[in-house]
Design a protein around this motif. Structure first.
Motif, PDB file in Angstrom:
ATOM      1  N   LEU A  70       1.165 -18.426  17.162  1.00 34.14           N
ATOM      2  CA  LEU A  70      -0.147 -18.422  17.808  1.00 34.14           C
ATOM      3  C   LEU A  70      -0.668 -16.997  17.935  1.00 34.14           C
ATOM      4  N   ASP A  71       0.210 -16.047  18.217  1.00 34.30           N
ATOM      5  CA  ASP A  71      -0.213 -14.648  18.334  1.00 34.30           C
ATOM      6  C   ASP A  71      -0.797 -14.134  17.025  1.00 34.30           C
ATOM      7  N   TYR A  72      -0.224 -14.528  15.909  1.00 35.33           N
ATOM      8  CA  TYR A  72      -0.737 -14.097  14.598  1.00 35.33           C
ATOM      9  C   TYR A  72      -2.117 -14.701  14.340  1.00 35.33           C
ATOM     10  N   ALA A  73      -2.322 -15.927  14.787  1.00 33.98           N
ATOM     11  CA  ALA A  73      -3.628 -16.567  14.621  1.00 33.98           C
ATOM     12  C   ALA A  73      -4.685 -15.956  15.529  1.00 33.98           C
ATOM     13  N   LEU A  74      -4.247 -15.436  16.700  1.00 33.01           N
ATOM     14  CA  LEU A  74      -5.185 -14.934  17.709  1.00 33.01           C
ATOM     15  C   LEU A  74      -5.295 -13.403  17.743  1.00 33.01           C
ATOM     16  N   PHE A  75      -4.845 -12.720  16.719  1.00 38.05           N
ATOM     17  CA  PHE A  75      -4.939 -11.256  16.668  1.00 38.05           C
ATOM     18  C   PHE A  75      -4.065 -10.576  17.723  1.00 38.05           C
ATOM     19  N   ARG A  76      -3.034 -11.249  18.223  1.00 34.97           N
ATOM     20  CA  ARG A  76      -2.215 -10.669  19.277  1.00 34.97           C
ATOM     21  C   ARG A  76      -0.824 -10.270  18.805  1.00 34.97           C
ATOM     22  N   SER A  77      -0.563 -10.405  17.530  1.00 35.79           N
ATOM     23  CA  SER A  77       0.789 -10.164  17.032  1.00 35.79           C
ATOM     24  C   SER A  77       1.123  -8.674  17.050  1.00 35.79           C
ATOM     25  N   SER A  78       2.319  -8.343  17.487  1.00 37.83           N
ATOM     26  CA  SER A  78       2.804  -6.961  17.438  1.00 37.83           C
ATOM     27  C   SER A  78       3.588  -6.696  16.158  1.00 37.83           C
ATOM     28  N   THR A  79       3.733  -7.734  15.338  1.00 39.94           N
ATOM     29  CA  THR A  79       4.462  -7.622  14.071  1.00 39.94           C
ATOM     30  C   THR A  79       3.474  -7.445  12.925  1.00 39.94           C
ATOM     31  N   ILE A  80       3.788  -6.537  12.031  1.00 42.01           N
ATOM     32  CA  ILE A  80       2.965  -6.329  10.841  1.00 42.01           C
ATOM     33  C   ILE A  80       3.662  -6.965   9.652  1.00 42.01           C
ATOM     34  N   GLU A  81       2.995  -7.940   9.030  1.00 43.22           N
ATOM     35  CA  GLU A  81       3.525  -8.576   7.836  1.00 43.22           C
ATOM     36  C   GLU A  81       3.155  -7.730   6.620  1.00 43.22           C
ATOM     37  N   ILE A  82       4.158  -7.318   5.854  1.00 43.33           N
ATOM     38  CA  ILE A  82       3.927  -6.434   4.711  1.00 43.33           C
ATOM     39  C   ILE A  82       3.797  -7.260   3.433  1.00 43.33           C
ATOM     40  N   ASP A  83       2.731  -7.012   2.702  1.00 44.52           N
ATOM     41  CA  ASP A  83       2.496  -7.688   1.422  1.00 44.52           C
ATOM     42  C   ASP A  83       1.884  -6.686   0.456  1.00 44.52           C
ATOM     43  N   GLN A  84       2.594  -6.392  -0.615  1.00 46.38           N
ATOM     44  CA  GLN A  84       2.100  -5.445  -1.621  1.00 46.38           C
ATOM     45  C   GLN A  84       1.681  -4.112  -0.982  1.00 46.38           C
ATOM     46  N   ASN A  85       2.517  -3.613  -0.071  1.00 48.43           N
ATOM     47  CA  ASN A  85       2.268  -2.338   0.619  1.00 48.43           C
ATOM     48  C   ASN A  85       1.043  -2.367   1.526  1.00 48.43           C
TER      49      ASN A  85
ATOM     50  N   TYR B  35      -0.472  -6.720   7.467  1.00 49.94           N
ATOM     51  CA  TYR B  35      -1.313  -7.756   8.071  1.00 49.94           C
ATOM     52  C   TYR B  35      -0.822  -8.072   9.474  1.00 49.94           C
ATOM     53  N   THR B  36      -1.750  -8.079  10.426  1.00 47.19           N
ATOM     54  CA  THR B  36      -1.419  -8.404  11.813  1.00 47.19           C
ATOM     55  C   THR B  36      -2.082  -9.698  12.278  1.00 47.19           C
ATOM     56  N   ASN B  37      -2.834 -10.357  11.395  1.00 48.52           N
ATOM     57  CA  ASN B  37      -3.529 -11.571  11.813  1.00 48.52           C
ATOM     58  C   ASN B  37      -3.866 -12.447  10.614  1.00 48.52           C
ATOM     59  N   MET B  38      -4.063 -13.735  10.884  1.00 48.84           N
ATOM     60  CA  MET B  38      -4.327 -14.723   9.838  1.00 48.84           C
ATOM     61  C   MET B  38      -5.737 -14.595   9.279  1.00 48.84           C
TER      62      MET B  38
ATOM     63  N   MET C 216      12.785   3.453   7.499  1.00 48.14           N
ATOM     64  CA  MET C 216      11.855   4.566   7.724  1.00 48.14           C
ATOM     65  C   MET C 216      10.512   4.315   7.029  1.00 48.14           C
ATOM     66  N   GLU C 217      10.551   3.820   5.759  1.00 47.01           N
ATOM     67  CA  GLU C 217       9.309   3.563   5.031  1.00 47.01           C
ATOM     68  C   GLU C 217       8.472   2.508   5.742  1.00 47.01           C
ATOM     69  N   THR C 218       9.142   1.479   6.292  1.00 48.05           N
ATOM     70  CA  THR C 218       8.402   0.432   7.002  1.00 48.05           C
ATOM     71  C   THR C 218       7.721   0.980   8.243  1.00 48.05           C
ATOM     72  N   ARG C 219       8.418   1.865   8.979  1.00 49.56           N
ATOM     73  CA  ARG C 219       7.814   2.471  10.168  1.00 49.56           C
ATOM     74  C   ARG C 219       6.601   3.310   9.797  1.00 49.56           C
ATOM     75  N   ILE C 220       6.725   4.075   8.720  1.00 49.71           N
ATOM     76  CA  ILE C 220       5.602   4.912   8.279  1.00 49.71           C
ATOM     77  C   ILE C 220       4.419   4.037   7.883  1.00 49.71           C
ATOM     78  N   LEU C 221       4.689   2.946   7.155  1.00 48.40           N
ATOM     79  CA  LEU C 221       3.619   2.048   6.733  1.00 48.40           C
ATOM     80  C   LEU C 221       2.924   1.420   7.928  1.00 48.40           C
ATOM     81  N   LYS C 222       3.709   1.016   8.944  1.00 50.42           N
ATOM     82  CA  LYS C 222       3.109   0.432  10.147  1.00 50.42           C
ATOM     83  C   LYS C 222       2.220   1.447  10.858  1.00 50.42           C
ATOM     84  N   PHE C 223       2.691   2.702  10.920  1.00 49.53           N
ATOM     85  CA  PHE C 223       1.905   3.746  11.587  1.00 49.53           C
ATOM     86  C   PHE C 223       0.613   4.012  10.827  1.00 49.53           C
TER      87      PHE C 223
END
Length: 342
Positions: A216-231, A234-237, A1-8
């Motif tokens: 490649l999607d992460y490099a090109l701003f196309r990633s649908s995944t959010i990488e969490i770091d220190q709350n 990140y969606t792109n390199m 649940m916390e991850t979903r809230i953070l993504k939103f």
């Protein structure tokens, strides 16, 4: 649940800043000239004006080239070549002022020069020149003081991600201990003179060098995944690399130095993932982030000024084949892909 809230919440922050009305960070283009077929600089100036490009990075202070920009509304980030560092470091502020007058200020009005880039990626490309970097910067600053231009023209020196011993996740970033003797005094100068750290950011190289760890999607701003770091999400390199520099500066005790991306781009040919569609996707997303005041997860709402590499392909560029194919325009002035600046 916390991850979903953070993504939103991350999405809401992105949406808010993308549509906010704050002051936009400028977008410029690099004008590198390792080619035998480039149009004359007068034609280049016309091309820049017709496309609404108002900032350009020039790598060498050739007076004839600079003269073509004089009196235009185009601002210039002008490079001091690596091979000049030793002479400038071993001279005086008086001699540095003479060098500035002869090579730059005699050809273009200082009001058109917001930045001088002292060297380019010196710590990686020319490590033998590292001891001369900060002394050259200090002599050039003394020269600007003598000329009354220290508040008009800012000095920095572009560095690449290779100066960090760790860069991912961003919060783990730290400068390489072997580079600290040059990096820390440079950061001290930047903080004391309210100048930016200039960085060269290339997610393309990161992807090509490690495709198993970076999508490649992460490099090109196309990633649908959010990488969490220190709350932070990140969606792109691109964002992750800039924030890595911010974290690395903070680790050395420098918290408020702004960042200018002096180079970033994507090739249209010459290797895996190189192509006009990918170049368009990458550069358009970079421009959209810069032309809003979006910022990065670490510094939301603080726009990042960028210079896209490169104006034209360069048939004399050394290295891998894709190094020759970063051009946004063809030499006849047509666009390599439909990237719009105005």
């Amino acid at each position: 649940m916390e991850t979903r809230i953070l993504k939103f919440l991350t999405f809401l922050i992105y949406f808010f800043h993308l549509h906010s009305k704050g002051t936009a960070a400028p977008v410029g283009v690099c004008y590198s000239r390792a080619a035998t077929n480039l149009p004359p600089t007068s034609a280049v100036v016309s091309l820049l004006k017709s496309n609404g490009i108002t900032r350009v990075r020039i790598y060498r202070p050739d007076p004839e080239t600079l003269t073509a920009f004089k009196g235009t509304e185009i601002e210039l980030l002008i490079g001091v070549p690596n091979e000049q560092l030793a002479a400038l470091a071993n001279s005086t502020a008086v001699a540095a002022a003479s060098w500035l007058q002869s090579n730059i200020l005699s050809a273009v009005d200082p009001s058109q020069v917001p930045y001088l880039a002292v060297g380019n990626d010196v710590l990686l490309k020319d490590p033998n020149l590292t001891p001369y970097l900060v002394p050259a910067v200090l002599n050039l600053y003394g020269a600007l003081q003598r000329l009354g231009l220290e508040n008009t023209i800012k000095l920095s020196s572009p560095v690449g991600a290779a100066v960090m011993s760790a860069a991912y996740p961003p919060s783990s970033a730290a400068f390489d201990l072997n580079q600290a003797a040059a990096i820390v005094p440079l950061l001290q100068f930047l903080r004391d003179t309210d100048s930016p750290l200039m960085v060269n950011v290339y997610p393309f190289y990161s992807y090509v060098g490690n495709p198993k760890s970076l999508t490649l999607d992460y490099a090109l701003f196309r990633s649908s995944t959010i990488e969490i770091d220190q709350n932070l999400g990140y969606t792109n390199m691109f964002d992750a690399t800039i924030d890595a520099f911010v974290y690395a500066m903070e680790r050395e005790g420098f918290r408020d130095i702004p960042v200018v991306v002096a180079e970033t781009g994507w090739p249209t040919a010459g290797g895996e993932a190189a192509g006009a569609d990918n170049a368009m996707t990458y550069n358009w997303n970079v421009m959209m982030r810069a032309s809003s005041n979006f910022g990065t997860p670490k510094r939301p709402g603080i726009g990042v000024e960028v210079f896209l590499f490169d104006l034209f392909d360069e048939n004399e560029k050394k290295g891998s084949q894709y190094e020759k194919h970063f051009g946004i325009f063809r030499v006849d002035g047509a666009k390599a892909y439909d990237l719009r600046f105005n």
